[in-house]
Design a protein around this motif. Structure first.
Motif, PDB file in Angstrom:
ATOM      1  N   LEU A   1     -21.601  92.201  26.949  1.00 53.50           N
ATOM      2  CA  LEU A   1     -22.913  92.389  27.577  1.00 53.50           C
ATOM      3  C   LEU A   1     -23.855  93.233  26.709  1.00 53.50           C
ATOM      4  O   LEU A   1     -25.053  92.954  26.649  1.00 53.50           O
ATOM      5  N   ALA A   2     -23.316  94.236  26.055  1.00 55.55           N
ATOM      6  CA  ALA A   2     -24.149  95.068  25.180  1.00 55.55           C
ATOM      7  C   ALA A   2     -24.704  94.227  24.024  1.00 55.55           C
ATOM      8  O   ALA A   2     -25.887  94.325  23.678  1.00 55.55           O
ATOM      9  N   ARG A   3     -23.856  93.389  23.436  1.00 56.15           N
ATOM     10  CA  ARG A   3     -24.295  92.512  22.346  1.00 56.15           C
ATOM     11  C   ARG A   3     -25.348  91.525  22.841  1.00 56.15           C
ATOM     12  O   ARG A   3     -26.361  91.298  22.168  1.00 56.15           O
ATOM     13  N   LEU A   4     -25.110  90.946  24.025  1.00 58.21           N
ATOM     14  CA  LEU A   4     -26.062  90.001  24.592  1.00 58.21           C
ATOM     15  C   LEU A   4     -27.419  90.667  24.799  1.00 58.21           C
ATOM     16  O   LEU A   4     -28.458  90.110  24.435  1.00 58.21           O
TER      17      LEU A   4
ATOM     18  N   ASP B   1     -29.066  91.213  21.377  1.00 55.67           N
ATOM     19  CA  ASP B   1     -29.543  89.961  20.796  1.00 55.67           C
ATOM     20  C   ASP B   1     -30.822  89.476  21.462  1.00 55.67           C
ATOM     21  O   ASP B   1     -31.771  89.071  20.789  1.00 55.67           O
ATOM     22  N   VAL B   2     -30.850  89.528  22.777  1.00 52.63           N
ATOM     23  CA  VAL B   2     -32.020  89.060  23.525  1.00 52.63           C
ATOM     24  C   VAL B   2     -33.220  89.968  23.258  1.00 52.63           C
ATOM     25  O   VAL B   2     -34.333  89.489  23.031  1.00 52.63           O
ATOM     26  N   GLU B   3     -32.985  91.273  23.275  1.00 50.66           N
ATOM     27  CA  GLU B   3     -34.086  92.209  23.024  1.00 50.66           C
ATOM     28  C   GLU B   3     -34.618  92.072  21.607  1.00 50.66           C
ATOM     29  O   GLU B   3     -35.821  92.126  21.381  1.00 50.66           O
ATOM     30  N   ALA B   4     -33.748  91.886  20.616  1.00 49.40           N
ATOM     31  CA  ALA B   4     -34.175  91.735  19.225  1.00 49.40           C
ATOM     32  C   ALA B   4     -34.991  90.460  19.041  1.00 49.40           C
ATOM     33  O   ALA B   4     -35.948  90.431  18.265  1.00 49.40           O
TER      34      ALA B   4
END
Length: 194
Positions: free
Chosen positions: A18-21, A24-27
């Motif tokens: 979830l942290a990676r997701l 990724d979405v925010e970036a």
């Protein structure tokens, strides 16, 4: 979606980081066009209507995200729309043994039983019963209604090899069309009445 009570279990079942997701979405947020909430809700609502459901949840919206640009972040972590639908419909996590199958036993005849789910359209189930099992439209429609009403429906009792072949063809066709339709094999006479 990451904090939605209906979508979160699906993400967790797929082992999504979830942290990676979120990263990724925010970036990507500053450079990628985003899917509007209204558009996503409309897609989920349309899918719900096709499956004769009246409630749209966060999990339904998550399923529709796979077709949107942001879905690539889920795909990058090994999640697929089909796997999400199978989990939502039957609680089966990808890679898990889905059913205790009677085809490993010694019973000569097996009952082919469809399991209801809220995502597979009735038209597809009717098509499968007509074209894989060779049923008439009337018989296939009756089984679809029975499956919907009772959560499972018997397609009949068949010799072991024929039942196993039917199940494999049905599961393969359903997966190819991205429908979570499941069928199980039970020793003849062990299934609840259809």
């Amino acid at each position: 979606m990451i904090e939605d009570e209906d979508a979160l279990p699906v993400l967790q079942a797929r082992g999504i980081d979830l942290a990676r997701l979120r990263r990724d979405v925010e970036a990507a947020g500053s450079t990628d066009p985003t899917t509007g909430l209204g558009h996503l809700l409309q897609l989920a609502f349309n899918e719900a209507q096709l499956s004769e459901r009246t409630v749209v949840t966060g999990a339904d919206m998550l399923v529709e995200l796979f077709a949107e640009p942001v879905g690539r972040f889920l795909l990058a972590q090994g999640a697929t729309r089909y796997d999400a639908l199978v989990y939502l419909s039957h609680g089966i996590v990808k890679g898990a043994i889905a059913d205790v199958e009677a085809d490993r036993g010694e019973t000569a005849d097996l009952e082919l039983v469809l399991l209801n789910d809220p995502y597979t359209p009735a038209e597809f189930v009717t098509f499968v019963l007509e074209n894989v099992v060779g049923m008439s439209r009337e018989r296939a429609t009756a089984i679809v209604f029975s499956t919907h009403a009772r959560k499972r429906g018997s397609c009949g009792v068949f010799p072991r090899t024929e039942a196993v072949a039917f199940r494999e063809k049905i599961q393969t066709l359903a997966a190819a069309r991205q429908h979570p339709l499941r069928c199980v094999l039970l020793p003849a006479g062990d299934a609840p009445p259809a």
